[in-house]
Design a protein around this motif. Structure first.
Motif: not given
Length: 69
Positions: A34-52
């Motif tokens: 899952v690719l997440v724009d603006g997320a940095s290496l080592g972070e743990t983030v909550q994401v909403e899936i937009t495209d598969v």
């Protein structure tokens, strides 16, 4: 048939384990990238899936408070 463990509109908490070729954070749901724009290496983030797609999904960061400060 490709196993896609995510669908658009779902939210997931991901550990960003690597960076993609365009600087996107990359996390995994059941070994599916899952690719997440603006997320940095080592972070743990909550994401909403937009495209598969067949090999990966894209998601928007919903909450970054899971990250390491």
């Amino acid at each position: 048939m490709v196993n896609r463990p995510v669908t658009p509109g779902e939210t997931h908490v991901l550990a960003i384990e690597e960076l993609g070729s365009e600087g996107d954070g990359v996390g995994y749901v059941d070994d599916f990238a899952v690719l997440v724009d603006g997320a940095s290496l080592g972070e743990t983030v909550q994401v909403e899936i937009t495209d598969v797609g067949d090999n990966y999904a894209r998601g928007d960061m919903v909450d970054a408070e899971f990250g390491f400060d």
